[in-house]
Enzyme design. Structure first.
Site, short mmCIF file in Angstrom:
data_model
loop_
_atom_site.label_atom_id
_atom_site.label_comp_id
_atom_site.label_asym_id
_atom_site.label_seq_id
_atom_site.Cartn_x
_atom_site.Cartn_y
_atom_site.Cartn_z
CB SER A 50 1.86 -14.23 -10.05
OG SER A 50 0.84 -15.00 -9.43
CE LYS A 74 0.10 -12.43 -12.93
NZ LYS A 74 -0.51 -11.20 -12.57
CG HIS A 125 0.31 -17.00 -13.66
ND1 HIS A 125 -0.66 -16.29 -12.97
CD2 HIS A 125 1.01 -17.66 -12.72
CE1 HIS A 125 -0.54 -16.52 -11.68
NE2 HIS A 125 0.47 -17.35 -11.50
CG ASN A 126 -3.32 -13.49 -14.28
OD1 ASN A 126 -2.36 -13.96 -13.68
ND2 ASN A 126 -3.72 -12.25 -14.10
CD GLU A 153 -4.93 -16.36 -10.69
OE1 GLU A 153 -3.70 -16.17 -10.72
OE2 GLU A 153 -5.75 -15.44 -10.47
P1 NDP Z 1 -4.78 -0.87 -6.62
O1 NDP Z 1 -6.05 -0.46 -7.23
O2 NDP Z 1 -4.75 -1.27 -5.21
O3 NDP Z 1 -3.70 0.30 -6.82
C1 NDP Z 1 -3.54 0.93 -8.04
C2 NDP Z 1 -2.47 1.98 -7.91
O4 NDP Z 1 -2.35 2.65 -9.16
C3 NDP Z 1 -2.79 3.04 -6.87
O5 NDP Z 1 -1.62 3.45 -6.22
C4 NDP Z 1 -3.34 4.15 -7.74
O6 NDP Z 1 -3.24 5.43 -7.17
C5 NDP Z 1 -2.44 4.05 -8.94
N1 NDP Z 1 -3.00 4.69 -10.12
C6 NDP Z 1 -4.20 4.47 -10.68
N2 NDP Z 1 -4.34 5.26 -11.74
C7 NDP Z 1 -3.22 6.00 -11.84
C8 NDP Z 1 -2.79 7.00 -12.73
N3 NDP Z 1 -3.54 7.40 -13.75
N4 NDP Z 1 -1.56 7.56 -12.52
C9 NDP Z 1 -0.80 7.16 -11.48
N5 NDP Z 1 -1.17 6.22 -10.62
C10 NDP Z 1 -2.35 5.64 -10.80
O7 NDP Z 1 -4.21 -2.02 -7.58
P2 NDP Z 1 -3.19 -3.19 -7.28
O8 NDP Z 1 -2.12 -2.71 -6.37
O9 NDP Z 1 -3.94 -4.41 -6.94
O10 NDP Z 1 -2.59 -3.42 -8.74
C11 NDP Z 1 -1.61 -2.59 -9.32
C12 NDP Z 1 -1.20 -3.23 -10.64
O11 NDP Z 1 -0.72 -4.54 -10.37
C13 NDP Z 1 -2.36 -3.42 -11.60
O12 NDP Z 1 -1.88 -3.27 -12.91
C14 NDP Z 1 -2.78 -4.86 -11.38
O13 NDP Z 1 -3.40 -5.40 -12.50
C15 NDP Z 1 -1.45 -5.51 -11.10
N6 NDP Z 1 -1.48 -6.72 -10.30
C16 NDP Z 1 -2.33 -6.89 -9.25
C17 NDP Z 1 -2.34 -8.07 -8.51
C18 NDP Z 1 -3.25 -8.24 -7.35
O14 NDP Z 1 -3.32 -9.39 -6.85
N7 NDP Z 1 -3.92 -7.22 -6.85
C19 NDP Z 1 -1.41 -9.16 -8.85
C20 NDP Z 1 -0.50 -8.84 -9.91
C21 NDP Z 1 -0.56 -7.69 -10.61
P3 NDP Z 1 -4.44 5.97 -6.22
O15 NDP Z 1 -4.27 5.27 -4.92
O16 NDP Z 1 -4.17 7.41 -6.14
O17 NDP Z 1 -5.71 5.61 -6.91
#
Ligand code: NDP
Length: 626
Positions: free
Chosen positions: A296, A351, A354-355, A358
């Site tokens: 988080s 987590k 937590h959400n 939130e």
């Molecule tokens: P983004 O949408 O910014 O990024 C997602 C990532 O996952 C990208 O690199 C994407 O690749 C990749 N991806 C999606 N589908 C696939 C697949 N089938 N195979 C391989 N890679 C894949 O998301 P976030 O960075 O925000 O979130 C990532 C994870 O973290 C999620 O599970 C989210 O729930 C969790 N999270 C997010 C928070 C936030 O504040 N944003 C906080 C805590 C957890 P590509 O670029 O090619 O699409």
């Protein structure tokens, strides 16, 4: 290569001095024999055959550490041969060198080492000395391991090869993945990075990212999964920061063929805790570890220090712990906001809650804003000032702080907030918390109402043309009353959320430590607050927030303010589902007012479901022919 302090460690006779000096020569850097750093007192003791204690070794370790710090300050590397048998010694040696220090461990069995020592000319090693060294040896979890049965030349070659490998891998260079990668690199972790790609249109994602940030100069980017996996030291440690759900399962299937037993996959996405348990069991069959890890802090937290909640196999956690702790936020005492949560998917469970907490915290701020804006007729700037002032005291929280900032953001003459469509999205964790709470029979009413408030905001448009007769009447409330109402609602929200965690811990036999969980939520994460700090202290001695008298006193003290808040909001026709849920929860705690008895009577009336009586012992059931 960036400047490094390399400690070649092991028991006597492991070949650490030979390997260390060869390595220094190869790297064209200075070699130091750790024994040369003993203070006079230690040398005197040793020459009199008196064994050194842990306390004796502190000065020795500090002198080596000081030398290391001096080298790094002068942009130099150094190789030290040093026994460093215990984890606590390595911690001492690493002090302020966490980013630069690297341990190399020539590893072998006691029998092999004894045989080698016996074969050395003019050298006698009493077997009891080796016994005692092995008995206190705590093998390092994150060292480069070298097979000491090989020749020194082969050991050197293996060390050089392994040093070129990455220590840690990260998959998914989205918002969170990029920030975490930079955070890891900023803390001295040599990384391999992978992002899926689309041939011809989205290529070289990892390398483009690496080239954009100086701190990633040591990192390696990949588009081929096998090459990515092969680029890492074993056991591999790979952070998955990808979309949760079937995408995570699909990715596991893709990477699995290249992994070996003992490799660790760390799922940092918002995965469902039941999926995490399933994945742990699935990969366990191949000996691969899967550590479900709540993260988080959003984009900024991930970069500067998130709150990290890992769970699953404890030994697997230990291998990744130093990397996670390095990047985690620190609490007020300087402790890492990262701790082992428990078995199975408990990290993702907390987590999720937590959400959920939130969701309700955000909704409460929205409802306070609504009252101040519409009923008290205050401007966004004025409300921002109120929030800012509250944020100086016991109501301090990250969400209040950002809300205060949001209210002052202008676009031209307009408040940006007024230009934002009145529709709140969600990514599902509030829904999961609600479903889980209902499955467990727990009244997480505030989280549920906050979730439904978001859903209502999405369907409102459909009814936008309904002509509702309004009879709004605005009663200006004292700011102190609003503050007290908000304080109490927050207490109820945290009580409900933590009770959900407590009950899950009992149901799933996770043995969760509520004080540690709340402690790692005091910084880095979105729901960090002064209240969370108080709660962490409360959970040291209690298992329920209400067990703490000073907190419970506030329930009585602020009840009337909460009621006044709700009445005023209703008079002004403001939607305040979460404040109402808090108020209802407090009202429902009052045993004097009975309503569930008529529910039970109705159930018995139409379905013969029976009831218990106030004048009979518990567990005895009655039925009336109504
Ligand atoms: P983004 O949408 O910014 O990024 C997602 C990532 O996952 C990208 O690199 C994407 O690749 C990749 N991806 C999606 N589908 C696939 C697949 N089938 N195979 C391989 N890679 C894949 O998301 P976030 O960075 O925000 O979130 C990532 C994870 O973290 C999620 O599970 C989210 O729930 C969790 N999270 C997010 C928070 C936030 O504040 N944003 C906080 C805590 C957890 P590509 O670029 O090619 O699409």
């Amino acid at each position: 290569m960036k400047s490094k302090i390399i400690i070649v460690m092991g028991v006597s006779g492991s070949g650490k001095t030979t390997l260390g000096s060869m390595l220094a020569e190869k790297l064209n850097t200075d070699f130091f024999d750790g024994d040369d750093f003993h203070p006079k007192e230690n040398i005197a003791k040793m020459s009199n055959g008196i064994p050194l204690t842990d306390d004796d070794r502190i000065g020795w370790l500090d002198r080596i550490n000081e030398k290391g710090v001096e080298l790094i300050q002068n942009n130099k590397s150094g190789v030290f041969a040093c026994s460093a048998l215990k984890e606590s010694y390595r911690k001492r040696l690493s002090n302020t060198l966490e980013k630069e220090i690297l341990f190399v461990y020539p590893k072998g069995s006691q029998e092999v080492i004894q045989r080698r020592m016996d074969a050395r000319k003019d050298h006698f090693m009493p077997s009891n000395l080796l016994d005692s060294q092995f008995s206190i040896l705590e093998e390092p979890k994150n060292a480069i391991e070298i097979d000491l049965t090989k020749t020194p030349e082969q050991m050197l070659e293996d060390t050089i090869k392994k040093m070129a490998l990455s220590e840690f891998g990260l998959v998914g260079l989205g918002v969170m993945g990029k920030s975490l990668a930079r955070n890891l690199a900023n803390n001295g972790t040599k990384l391999s990075l992978f992002n899926r790609y689309v041939k011809g249109s989205e290529e070289g994602i990892a390398n483009k990212f690496i080239n954009s940030f100086e701190e990633l100069s040591d990192a390696q980017g990949f588009e081929d999964l096998e090459d990515f996996v092969e680029s890492m030291q074993t056991p591999r440690k790979i952070f998955l920061m990808i979309k949760a759900g079937k995408e995570t399962d699909e990715f596991i299937e893709k990477i699995k063929p290249f992994l070996n037993a003992e490799d660790v996959l760390i799922d940092g996405g918002n995965s469902h805790f039941k999926d995490t348990k399933r994945r742990i069991e699935y990969l366990e069959k191949e000996g691969i570890y899967f550590v479900g890890t709540g993260v988080s802090g959003g984009e900024e937290g991930a970069l500067k220090g998130p709150s990290i909640m890992p769970s699953g196999n404890f030994d697997a956690y230990k291998t990744i712990e130093p990397f996670l702790k390095k990047i985690a936020a620190k609490d007020k005492k300087g402790l890492d906001c990262c701790t082992y949560i428990g078995p199975e998917g408990s990290g993702h469970f907390i987590k999720m809650v937590h959400n959920g907490i939130e969701y309700a915290e955000m909704q409460l701020i929205a409802e306070v804003y609504a009252l101040l804006r519409y009923s008290n007729q205050m401007s966004p700037d004025e409300i921002s000032e109120v929030f800012k002032e509250w944020n100086q005291g016991e109501l301090k929280s990250y969400l209040l702080e950002i809300s205060s900032e949001i209210l002052t953001k202008k676009e031209g003459d307009n408040c940006l907030l007024d230009m934002i469509l009145d529709q709140a999205g969600n990514k599902g964790t509030g829904n999961w918390t609600t479903v889980t709470a209902t499955e467990m029979g727990m009244p997480a009413t505030m989280i549920t109402s906050a979730l439904f408030a978001r859903y209502v905001s999405s369907v409102r448009e459909k009814y936008g043309n309904l002509s509702l007769i309004t009879e709004q009447s605005f009663i200006k409330l004292e700011i102190e009353t609003v503050k007290n109402a908000y304080s109490l609602a927050r207490i109820i929200n945290h009580q409900q959320g933590f009770t959900l965690i407590k009950i899950a811990s009992e149901e799933y036999r996770w043995n969760l430590n509520l004080s540690e969980i709340s402690r790692i939520w005091t910084n880095g994460c979105i729901i960090r607050s002064t209240l969370m700090e108080e709660i962490s202290a409360v959970f040291k001695h209690n298992s329920d927030i209400f067990d703490d008298l000073s907190i419970f006193e506030n329930v009585n003290k602020f009840r009337s303010a909460l009621k006044t808040f709700c009445v005023s909001s209703l008079m002004a026709e403001l939607p305040i589902p979460t404040m109402l849920a808090a108020n209802d929860f407090v009202n429902s705690l009052n045993g004097e007012i009975k309503t569930a008895n008529i529910i039970q009577a109705q159930r018995d009336f139409f379905g013969a479901h029976t009831y218990q009586r106030t004048d009979a012992e518990r567990g005895k059931f009655f039925h009336t022919n109504w």
